[in-house]
Design an enzyme around this catalytic site. Structure first.
Site, mmCIF file in Angstrom:
data_model
loop_
_atom_site.group_PDB
_atom_site.id
_atom_site.type_symbol
_atom_site.label_atom_id
_atom_site.label_comp_id
_atom_site.label_asym_id
_atom_site.label_seq_id
_atom_site.Cartn_x
_atom_site.Cartn_y
_atom_site.Cartn_z
ATOM 1 N N LYS A 137 48.861 51.031 51.306
ATOM 2 C CA LYS A 137 47.250 51.300 51.205
ATOM 3 C C LYS A 137 46.199 49.860 51.615
ATOM 4 C CE LYS A 137 44.606 50.806 47.289
ATOM 5 N NZ LYS A 137 43.686 49.791 47.095
ATOM 6 N N ASN A 138 46.762 48.797 50.928
ATOM 7 C CA ASN A 138 45.968 47.599 51.296
ATOM 8 C C ASN A 138 46.210 46.950 52.643
ATOM 9 O OD1 ASN A 138 44.737 47.854 48.989
ATOM 10 N ND2 ASN A 138 45.939 46.307 47.703
ATOM 11 N N ARG A 180 35.631 48.605 48.197
ATOM 12 C CA ARG A 180 35.208 47.085 48.607
ATOM 13 C C ARG A 180 35.767 46.792 50.110
ATOM 14 N NH1 ARG A 180 34.054 41.982 46.379
ATOM 15 N NH2 ARG A 180 35.542 40.451 47.317
ATOM 16 N N CYS A 184 31.849 45.761 40.603
ATOM 17 C CA CYS A 184 33.024 46.754 40.517
ATOM 18 C C CYS A 184 33.706 46.578 39.085
ATOM 19 C CB CYS A 184 33.985 45.762 41.634
ATOM 20 S SG CYS A 184 35.604 46.140 41.511
ATOM 21 N N ARG A 194 33.578 40.317 41.495
ATOM 22 C CA ARG A 194 34.203 40.258 43.018
ATOM 23 C C ARG A 194 33.227 39.634 43.949
ATOM 24 N NH1 ARG A 194 38.040 45.465 43.753
ATOM 25 N NH2 ARG A 194 39.251 44.167 44.871
ATOM 26 N N ASP A 244 48.068 43.707 40.615
ATOM 27 C CA ASP A 244 47.967 45.012 40.681
ATOM 28 C C ASP A 244 49.004 45.797 39.908
ATOM 29 O OD1 ASP A 244 45.793 44.994 42.135
ATOM 30 O OD2 ASP A 244 46.934 45.023 44.296
HETATM 31 N N1 EPU Z 1 36.511 36.327 45.145
HETATM 32 C C1 EPU Z 1 35.399 35.437 45.098
HETATM 33 N N2 EPU Z 1 34.607 35.112 46.339
HETATM 34 C C2 EPU Z 1 35.364 35.530 47.666
HETATM 35 C C3 EPU Z 1 36.468 36.401 47.617
HETATM 36 C C4 EPU Z 1 37.072 36.743 46.168
HETATM 37 O O1 EPU Z 1 35.163 34.729 44.062
HETATM 38 O O2 EPU Z 1 34.515 35.519 48.547
HETATM 39 C C5 EPU Z 1 37.292 36.182 43.867
HETATM 40 C C6 EPU Z 1 37.279 37.781 43.350
HETATM 41 O O3 EPU Z 1 36.305 38.198 42.618
HETATM 42 C C7 EPU Z 1 38.728 37.834 42.420
HETATM 43 C C8 EPU Z 1 39.308 36.881 43.286
HETATM 44 O O4 EPU Z 1 38.672 35.709 43.990
HETATM 45 O O5 EPU Z 1 38.365 37.163 41.179
HETATM 46 C C9 EPU Z 1 40.515 37.240 43.912
HETATM 47 O O6 EPU Z 1 39.910 38.412 45.117
HETATM 48 P P1 EPU Z 1 40.664 38.661 46.284
HETATM 49 O O7 EPU Z 1 39.809 38.360 47.456
HETATM 50 O O8 EPU Z 1 42.025 37.980 46.525
HETATM 51 O O9 EPU Z 1 40.795 39.910 46.151
HETATM 52 P P2 EPU Z 1 40.484 41.244 47.193
HETATM 53 O O10 EPU Z 1 40.548 40.880 48.569
HETATM 54 O O11 EPU Z 1 38.936 41.899 46.627
HETATM 55 C C10 EPU Z 1 42.771 42.448 47.289
HETATM 56 C C11 EPU Z 1 43.189 43.933 47.123
HETATM 57 C C12 EPU Z 1 43.231 44.237 45.472
HETATM 58 C C13 EPU Z 1 44.085 43.012 44.867
HETATM 59 C C14 EPU Z 1 43.696 41.702 45.207
HETATM 60 C C15 EPU Z 1 44.412 40.625 44.527
HETATM 61 C C16 EPU Z 1 42.783 45.290 48.955
HETATM 62 C C17 EPU Z 1 41.956 46.098 49.672
HETATM 63 N N3 EPU Z 1 42.416 44.786 47.743
HETATM 64 O O12 EPU Z 1 41.439 42.430 46.692
HETATM 65 O O13 EPU Z 1 43.743 45.513 45.325
HETATM 66 O O14 EPU Z 1 43.928 43.380 43.456
HETATM 67 O O15 EPU Z 1 43.522 41.528 46.653
HETATM 68 O O16 EPU Z 1 45.730 40.782 45.102
HETATM 69 O O17 EPU Z 1 43.463 44.527 49.592
HETATM 70 C C18 EPU Z 1 44.150 47.462 44.325
HETATM 71 O O18 EPU Z 1 45.094 47.850 45.145
HETATM 72 O O19 EPU Z 1 44.117 48.225 43.135
HETATM 73 C C19 EPU Z 1 43.522 46.095 44.431
HETATM 74 C C20 EPU Z 1 42.265 46.161 43.502
#
Ligand code: EPU
Length: 423
Positions: A22-23, A93, A117, A122, A307
């Site tokens: 998915k991701n 998101r 969220c 996030r 995850d």
């Molecule tokens: N964060 C910030 N600022 C930013 C970006 C992130 O503070 O600009 C913080 C977030 O709030 C969080 C941490 O950094 O506390 C990590 O966030 P990250 O950006 O790594 O996560 P994401 O891109 O929002 C993706 C996956 C998530 C998975 C995370 C961590 C996708 C679509 N989503 O989220 O997947 O948990 O990486 O591995 O790729 C899921 O599939 O259930 C899911 C939530």
């Protein structure tokens, strides 16, 4: 609203095939906005998050053709508007990731902020800082990010303040069409990022270093079409393997990639499971035994993934011994805890709700439960499968966001599980 009815107590046994990740897939749909020609993405999972992304592309005027095997052909050159509305971005998101491709290709983008969220605030500060480093002018207007650039984005040296999966993906995509070289440091190294970079290179980008913490992108003037096959979903695969271990059963997930799950498989071995890796997948056999408690700390790849934290928490709740589960990625990702406690688990939260001390109990008991997050919800399904008696998992639209045909796949493994519509 659908619910899942589960009669627990059956050891899961059998084989299933991993779905596409998915991701990775949602990202590739956003990346297709960079191309001047149709992009075909194969092995796309049939999930609600994918439908949301298709809807978002459709709202921009982009034509998406879906065939019966879930190959998606995306024609970005039919685009009519560069505005991604709140109604679609708030649903998922990852839709925010259209910002970089739109800006890089068309010089402008108006994308709603994703908002809060269930698993924490996030924010997107790293996405915006990275785009600004590439020369974007960004203004915030009534909950929307309004981004513009005169001419092309400009290559730059940018270091993320911390590891972010989405941030790395956003800036990586934007930099492909920038003028000159971009060097990104402190990048996330998830397999989905490698998959995305491979897809972008097939579209004509010049990216090296993906899968390490420094990625170099030599900007190109334009990108063409390609056909790319999405990697198997490591989180889905591991969810079924953990379910096998939690029920004392034996499950093989075909096409699952062991190299993406090293830490997780080691934890399952520590829990007492026999893990067999073969050319066509991964098998976990618990040989009818009760798992042993295994402590985990979630952290960016290649460490233990957030995850899979909820699923491991369930395994620990019926394990022999005491485990500590520490969540370091998201602030509010213990929503399953109170529900599993209602099923008889013995869990204490510490450290401002980021550490769970799980004392394994002999058995869980079925109960009506629900959760507001995809992985928390699926962990309740595992709890229901391992428990004695009947469990009803409500609000399963969260599961449908990320698990393809969850009840069909579990039935293949012998589970007594049924989807019902509540009134
Ligand atoms: N964060 C910030 N600022 C930013 C970006 C992130 O503070 O600009 C913080 C977030 O709030 C969080 C941490 O950094 O506390 C990590 O966030 P990250 O950006 O790594 O996560 P994401 O891109 O929002 C993706 C996956 C998530 C998975 C995370 C961590 C996708 C679509 N989503 O989220 O997947 O948990 O990486 O591995 O790729 C899921 O599939 O259930 C899911 C939530």
């Amino acid at each position: 609203m659908d619910k899942l009815l589960i009669k627990g107590g059956t050891q899961l046994r059998g084989e299933l095939r991993a779905s596409g990740a998915k991701n990775s897939a949602v990202l590739m749909l956003a990346a297709s906005l960079l191309a001047n020609e149709p992009v075909t993405i194969e092995n796309v999972p049939h999930l609600r998050d994918i439908t949301t992304m298709i809807e978002l592309l459709g709202s921009l005027g982009v034509e998406v053709i879906v065939d019966e095997k879930m190959s998606l052909e995306i024609h970005a050159n039919t685009i009519k508007t560069y505005t991604a509305d709140y109604d679609l971005v708030r649903k998922m998101r990852a839709s925010f990731l259209v910002l970089g491709p739109l800006l890089a290709h068309y010089g402008q983008a108006v994308v709603s902020l994703p908002g809060g969220c269930a698993i924490g605030p996030r924010p997107v500060d790293q996405h915006l800082k990275g785009l600004q480093a590439l020369g974007a002018k960004i203004e915030m207007e009534e909950g929307y990010v309004n981004a513009k650039v005169d001419g092309r984005l400009q290559g730059a040296h940018f270091m993320f303040d911390f590891c972010t999966v989405g941030g790395t993906e956003q800036i990586l995509m934007a930099a492909t069409l920038a003028e000159g070289q971009t060097v990104l440091e402190n990048c996330a190294r998830e397999p989905e990022i490698i998959d995305l970079a491979n897809c972008l290179n097939e579209m004509g980008a010049d990216i090296t270093g993906h899968g390490t913490d420094t990625i170099t992108i030599n900007g190109v003037e334009s990108m063409h079409g390609c056909t790319h096959r999405v990697i198997p979903d490591r989180v889905e695969s591991a969810t079924y393997l953990i379910a096998a271990a939690a029920t004392g059963g034996c499950v093989k997930v075909k096409e699952a990639r062991p190299e993406h799950l090293e830490v997780v498989l080691n934890k399952l071995r520590e829990a007492g499971a026999k893990v067999t890796i073969s050319d066509d997948g991964i098998e976990v056999d618990m040989e009818g035994r009760r798992p042993k408690a295994v402590s985990i700390v979630t952290a960016p790849y290649p460490s233990f993934p957030t995850d899979l934290q909820a699923q491991m928490m369930v395994l620990n709740s019926i394990a022999e011994g005491t485990a500590t589960v520490k969540e370091t990625i998201f602030e509010n990702r213990f929503m399953h805890v109170h529900e599993i406690i209602r099923m008889g688990a013995n869990i204490r939260l510490e450290g401002n709700n980021t550490i769970a001390i799980v004392e394994g109990v002999e058995e869980l008991k079925g109960a009506p439960v629900m959760a507001n997050d995809l992985r928390a919800s699926v962990s309740l399904v595992i709890a229901g499968l391992a428990a004695k008696g009947d469990t009803v998992v409500d609000r399963i639209y969260h599961i449908d966001r990320g698990y393809e045909q969850v009840e069909e796949k579990l039935r293949l493994l012998g589970a007594d599980i049924e989807r019902v519509q509540s009134r």
